[in-house]
Design a protein around this motif. Structure first.
Motif, PDB file in Angstrom:
ATOM      1  N   GLY B 173       0.772  -1.187   0.067  1.00 10.20           N
ATOM      2  CA  GLY B 173      -0.265  -0.007  -0.023  1.00 10.20           C
ATOM      3  C   GLY B 173       0.780   1.237   0.041  1.00 10.20           C
ATOM      4  O   GLY B 173       0.747   2.128  -0.700  1.00 10.20           O
ATOM      5  N   TYR B 174       1.837   1.383   1.055  1.00 11.91           N
ATOM      6  CA  TYR B 174       2.610   2.415   1.000  1.00 11.91           C
ATOM      7  C   TYR B 174       3.628   2.561  -0.514  1.00 11.91           C
ATOM      8  O   TYR B 174       3.637   3.828  -0.989  1.00 11.91           O
ATOM      9  N   ILE B 175       3.965   1.394  -0.907  1.00 11.23           N
ATOM     10  CA  ILE B 175       4.752   1.499  -2.100  1.00 11.23           C
ATOM     11  C   ILE B 175       3.742   2.005  -3.274  1.00 11.23           C
ATOM     12  O   ILE B 175       4.380   2.898  -4.114  1.00 11.23           O
ATOM     13  N   ALA B 176       2.573   1.576  -3.517  1.00 10.68           N
ATOM     14  CA  ALA B 176       1.864   2.059  -4.611  1.00 10.68           C
ATOM     15  C   ALA B 176       1.425   3.661  -4.535  1.00 10.68           C
ATOM     16  O   ALA B 176       1.558   4.187  -5.231  1.00 10.68           O
ATOM     17  N   SER B 186      -2.347  12.572   2.063  1.00 11.93           N
ATOM     18  CA  SER B 186      -3.543  12.457   1.387  1.00 11.93           C
ATOM     19  C   SER B 186      -4.460  11.360   2.229  1.00 11.93           C
ATOM     20  O   SER B 186      -4.079  10.430   2.749  1.00 11.93           O
ATOM     21  N   PRO B 187      -5.720  11.335   1.726  1.00 13.73           N
ATOM     22  CA  PRO B 187      -6.681  10.224   2.380  1.00 13.73           C
ATOM     23  C   PRO B 187      -6.442   8.817   1.924  1.00 13.73           C
ATOM     24  O   PRO B 187      -6.320   7.883   2.897  1.00 13.73           O
ATOM     25  N   GLU B 188      -5.720   8.799   0.700  1.00 16.83           N
ATOM     26  CA  GLU B 188      -5.528   7.541   0.337  1.00 16.83           C
ATOM     27  C   GLU B 188      -4.167   6.661   1.221  1.00 16.83           C
ATOM     28  O   GLU B 188      -4.587   5.757   1.863  1.00 16.83           O
ATOM     29  N   VAL B 189      -3.351   7.603   1.566  1.00 12.91           N
ATOM     30  CA  VAL B 189      -2.053   7.119   2.319  1.00 12.91           C
ATOM     31  C   VAL B 189      -2.742   7.046   3.586  1.00 12.91           C
ATOM     32  O   VAL B 189      -2.344   6.066   4.310  1.00 12.91           O
ATOM     33  N   PHE B 190      -3.482   7.809   4.339  1.00  6.15           N
ATOM     34  CA  PHE B 190      -4.139   7.673   5.674  1.00  6.15           C
ATOM     35  C   PHE B 190      -4.979   6.420   5.748  1.00  6.15           C
ATOM     36  O   PHE B 190      -4.864   5.802   6.625  1.00  6.15           O
ATOM     37  N   ALA B 191      -5.344   5.952   4.680  1.00  7.60           N
ATOM     38  CA  ALA B 191      -5.949   4.456   4.754  1.00  7.60           C
ATOM     39  C   ALA B 191      -4.876   3.453   5.050  1.00  7.60           C
ATOM     40  O   ALA B 191      -5.399   2.446   5.897  1.00  7.60           O
ATOM     41  N   VAL B 192      -4.101   3.591   4.217  1.00 10.44           N
ATOM     42  CA  VAL B 192      -3.005   2.552   4.534  1.00 10.44           C
ATOM     43  C   VAL B 192      -2.507   2.652   5.940  1.00 10.44           C
ATOM     44  O   VAL B 192      -2.003   1.559   6.708  1.00 10.44           O
ATOM     45  N   VAL B 193      -2.167   4.011   6.334  1.00 10.74           N
ATOM     46  CA  VAL B 193      -1.627   4.041   7.773  1.00 10.74           C
ATOM     47  C   VAL B 193      -2.541   3.438   8.618  1.00 10.74           C
ATOM     48  O   VAL B 193      -2.137   2.794   9.662  1.00 10.74           O
ATOM     49  N   GLU B 194      -4.119   3.512   8.570  1.00  9.37           N
ATOM     50  CA  GLU B 194      -4.852   2.869   9.357  1.00  9.37           C
ATOM     51  C   GLU B 194      -4.639   1.318   9.389  1.00  9.37           C
ATOM     52  O   GLU B 194      -4.970   0.753  10.441  1.00  9.37           O
ATOM     53  N   ASN B 195      -4.823   0.919   8.385  1.00  9.52           N
ATOM     54  CA  ASN B 195      -4.350  -0.558   8.305  1.00  9.52           C
ATOM     55  C   ASN B 195      -3.362  -1.012   8.869  1.00  9.52           C
ATOM     56  O   ASN B 195      -3.351  -2.039   9.542  1.00  9.52           O
ATOM     57  N   HIS B 196      -2.414  -0.207   8.671  1.00 17.10           N
ATOM     58  CA  HIS B 196      -1.004  -0.643   9.176  1.00 17.10           C
ATOM     59  C   HIS B 196      -1.269  -0.716  10.856  1.00 17.10           C
ATOM     60  O   HIS B 196      -0.864  -1.628  11.402  1.00 17.10           O
ATOM     61  N   LEU B 236      11.482   4.181   1.341  1.00 17.05           N
ATOM     62  CA  LEU B 236      10.222   3.697   1.858  1.00 17.05           C
ATOM     63  C   LEU B 236      10.142   4.180   3.490  1.00 17.05           C
ATOM     64  O   LEU B 236       9.068   4.562   3.729  1.00 17.05           O
ATOM     65  N   ALA B 237      11.092   4.060   4.135  1.00 15.98           N
ATOM     66  CA  ALA B 237      11.224   4.231   5.583  1.00 15.98           C
ATOM     67  C   ALA B 237      10.631   5.517   5.697  1.00 15.98           C
ATOM     68  O   ALA B 237       9.934   5.974   6.612  1.00 15.98           O
ATOM     69  N   GLN B 238      11.339   6.699   5.162  1.00 13.75           N
ATOM     70  CA  GLN B 238      11.052   8.005   5.111  1.00 13.75           C
ATOM     71  C   GLN B 238       9.491   8.385   5.020  1.00 13.75           C
ATOM     72  O   GLN B 238       8.978   9.112   5.719  1.00 13.75           O
ATOM     73  N   PHE B 239       9.077   7.634   3.644  1.00 15.80           N
ATOM     74  CA  PHE B 239       7.653   7.809   3.409  1.00 15.80           C
ATOM     75  C   PHE B 239       6.768   7.277   4.335  1.00 15.80           C
ATOM     76  O   PHE B 239       5.747   7.914   4.699  1.00 15.80           O
ATOM     77  N   GLN B 240       6.838   6.219   4.975  1.00  9.46           N
ATOM     78  CA  GLN B 240       6.280   5.678   5.957  1.00  9.46           C
ATOM     79  C   GLN B 240       6.089   6.583   7.207  1.00  9.46           C
ATOM     80  O   GLN B 240       5.200   6.683   7.859  1.00  9.46           O
ATOM     81  N   HIS B 241       7.246   6.953   7.664  1.00  7.47           N
ATOM     82  CA  HIS B 241       7.431   8.103   8.669  1.00  7.47           C
ATOM     83  C   HIS B 241       6.552   9.096   8.300  1.00  7.47           C
ATOM     84  O   HIS B 241       5.722   9.731   9.481  1.00  7.47           O
ATOM     85  N   ASP B 242       6.685   9.730   7.363  1.00  4.61           N
ATOM     86  CA  ASP B 242       6.193  10.951   7.037  1.00  4.61           C
ATOM     87  C   ASP B 242       4.481  10.775   7.021  1.00  4.61           C
ATOM     88  O   ASP B 242       3.541  11.597   7.584  1.00  4.61           O
ATOM     89  N   ALA B 243       4.051   9.639   6.433  1.00  5.41           N
ATOM     90  CA  ALA B 243       2.680   9.332   6.378  1.00  5.41           C
ATOM     91  C   ALA B 243       2.251   9.173   7.757  1.00  5.41           C
ATOM     92  O   ALA B 243       0.990   9.857   8.154  1.00  5.41           O
ATOM     93  N   VAL B 244       2.909   8.504   8.932  1.00  2.76           N
ATOM     94  CA  VAL B 244       2.147   8.079   9.867  1.00  2.76           C
ATOM     95  C   VAL B 244       2.141   9.608  10.719  1.00  2.76           C
ATOM     96  O   VAL B 244       1.215   9.898  11.432  1.00  2.76           O
ATOM     97  N   LYS B 245       3.342  10.144  10.740  1.00  2.23           N
ATOM     98  CA  LYS B 245       3.315  11.599  11.292  1.00  2.23           C
ATOM     99  C   LYS B 245       2.358  12.416  11.025  1.00  2.23           C
ATOM    100  O   LYS B 245       1.809  13.065  11.829  1.00  2.23           O
ATOM    101  N   ALA B 246       2.001  12.479   9.658  1.00  4.06           N
ATOM    102  CA  ALA B 246       1.102  13.372   9.142  1.00  4.06           C
ATOM    103  C   ALA B 246      -0.387  12.865   9.759  1.00  4.06           C
ATOM    104  O   ALA B 246      -1.122  13.579  10.276  1.00  4.06           O
ATOM    105  N   TRP B 247      -0.620  11.583   9.735  1.00  3.76           N
ATOM    106  CA  TRP B 247      -1.886  10.893   9.998  1.00  3.76           C
ATOM    107  C   TRP B 247      -1.979  11.341  11.677  1.00  3.76           C
ATOM    108  O   TRP B 247      -3.264  11.850  12.203  1.00  3.76           O
TER     109      TRP B 247
END
Lengths: 254, 254
Positions: B173-176, B186-196, B236-247
């Motif tokens: 999900g993150y990679i996509a 973005s809401p799409e990424v937030f969905a992935v974070v929530e799944n995570h 990917l690590a950085q991206f996951q980090h940013d996504a979760v922090k934003a969420w």
DNA sequence: CCTTGACCCTGACGTAACGTCAGGGTCTAC
DNA sequence: GTAGACCCTGACGTTACGTCAGGGTCAAGG
């Protein structure tokens, strides 16, 4: 005075059999025996045992340990310092293993695979052979050493007893000559030198007469040898050196 | 597909003979054989080999290793955790040995004799139970870890298969999102974070949303995590980090 | 196509560092 | 004075490979 096998075993966390074994291969012979034949370990024996156990922990083979500790230049203090470094390196290796475990756990947790090379990297890090090289450098590695190692590896306790008696006879010969005031180039001393050469060739490595002089150089040039020889009698190293040099000069002069 | 004995041997720093031996005693049989009878080791075999080597390093006998790994409840993950603890214990033991060496050097220097008991204390059998408290302290065992350990202890092979698939879905999900150029908030990424978050809470330990940010910090702050995550895809690590922090910021801002 | 050298296979015996009896003295301790 | 805990010396057993021996396999090169 002194401890029995059982006591030492308990103290050092090794088995009685292990102590028997070390005795039988001549690695650690107790300095005394009781009237009834019991092994009695003194303080110096315990120190030696500790050294042995450190080396063993570090992955040395018993024959290597015997060889290293039997080197003429071997020094307890230096050995301890080497062991300290080696133990520190070993902890570093374990730290890396822990990191590898962490990586594996972590990889599982998130379903990613760990690179195969990383998976096994820590296993290759600690190589006792590397240190053997250092030990040899420190205490003297040569072709002669290799031959000596090969030959001494098979020696039993009785062989060592015999050899040590032989060595003592040679040393006594030098000392007697010294005390009698014999000149290093007298025939009496030359006889001792020849015995010396034969005993080395017989027991350790082939030593061509011409090279005996080089060995003699070392006795006075290398502090470690000098100290060791002079322990028996001050000035002995110099006397042995002079005697051998004179003998070589006489024998191979032209 | 798969590696030959020689390749594996080089990779894992063991001898070919060792691999033959492990095969012959049934400890590590390669999952495949080539048409001509060559042993072919796959990824899973390498993982198993790593486990074997960890146990071996820790002083287990091959039969014990075979038994432990053959138990019905045996779990790779659980084993790794045990190994981690034991490796930590072993480093503690080595630390004590270093202290003993220091004491010996010190004793020599000032001409004092070291107490015999102290001389051999570190050689005392490597007993995990003894150092467990200390090991845990070093390791920094958290409540989350304990809960995770408790829960994962009961997981079966199938559970793990399911969980890993789930983790992979999250990662995908993150990679996509990354490849699609989605913003971390973005809401799409937030969905992935929530799944995570849900997948962690479901499978390992209760993770309050607020703390997810702390975990995310670790992905970029701790090299081991970063490296591991980025192995799947750099950045990917950085991206996951940013996504979760934003969420976390969006959800708990006020 | 054939050879050559690096690699693989399966026995099978060798080795290191003890473990484990066996058969027999020794030493305190009640 | 005898039980129980220790010690001795063989001597054979065991673990985890090391080290050949005898013989296929495979990719590269002539």
């Amino acid at each position: 005075m002194g401890r029995t096998v059982g006591e030492v075993a308990k103290l050092a966390h090794v088995s009685v059999r292990t102590l028997h074994h070390y005795d039988s291969i001549g690695l650690l012979a107790p300095s005394e025996r009781s009237a009834s034949g019991y092994r009695m370990y003194g303080e110096a024996d315990l120190d030696r045992l500790q050294q042995v156990l450190f080396f063993r922990e570090l992955g040395f083979g018993l024959d290597e340990i015997a060889r290293v500790m039997g080197e003429p230049g071997f020094d307890h203090r230096e050995a301890l310092e080497m062991q300290r470094r080696m133990l520190a390196d070993k902890t570093a290796q374990l730290r890396h293993m822990i990191e590898a475990v962490d990586a594996a756990i972590d990889g599982m947790e998130r379903g990613v695979t760990v690179d195969d090379k990383d998976k096994f990297e820590p296993f290759g890090e600690f190589n006792p052979a590397e240190y053997e090289a250092e030990a040899r450098e420190r205490w003297g590695e040569t072709d002669a050493y290799k031959e000596s190692a090969r030959r001494t590896a098979r020696y039993t306790k009785d062989d060592w007893k015999r050899i040590m008696a032989q060595q003592k006879a040679v040393t006594d010969g030098y000392i007697a000559a010294m005390e009698a005031g014999d000149a290093p180039d007298s025939p009496e001393v030359f006889a001792v030198v020849e015995n010396h050469l034969v005993s080395i060739s017989d027991n350790f490595y082939t030593l061509p007469g011409e090279m005996f002089g080089n060995l003699a150089e070392m006795w006075v040039a290398d502090q470690r040898f000098t100290k060791n020889i002079d322990k028996v009698k001050p000035g002995l190293a110099q006397f042995q050196h002079d005697a051998v040099k004179a003998w070589v000069a006489a024998k191979y002069s032209k």
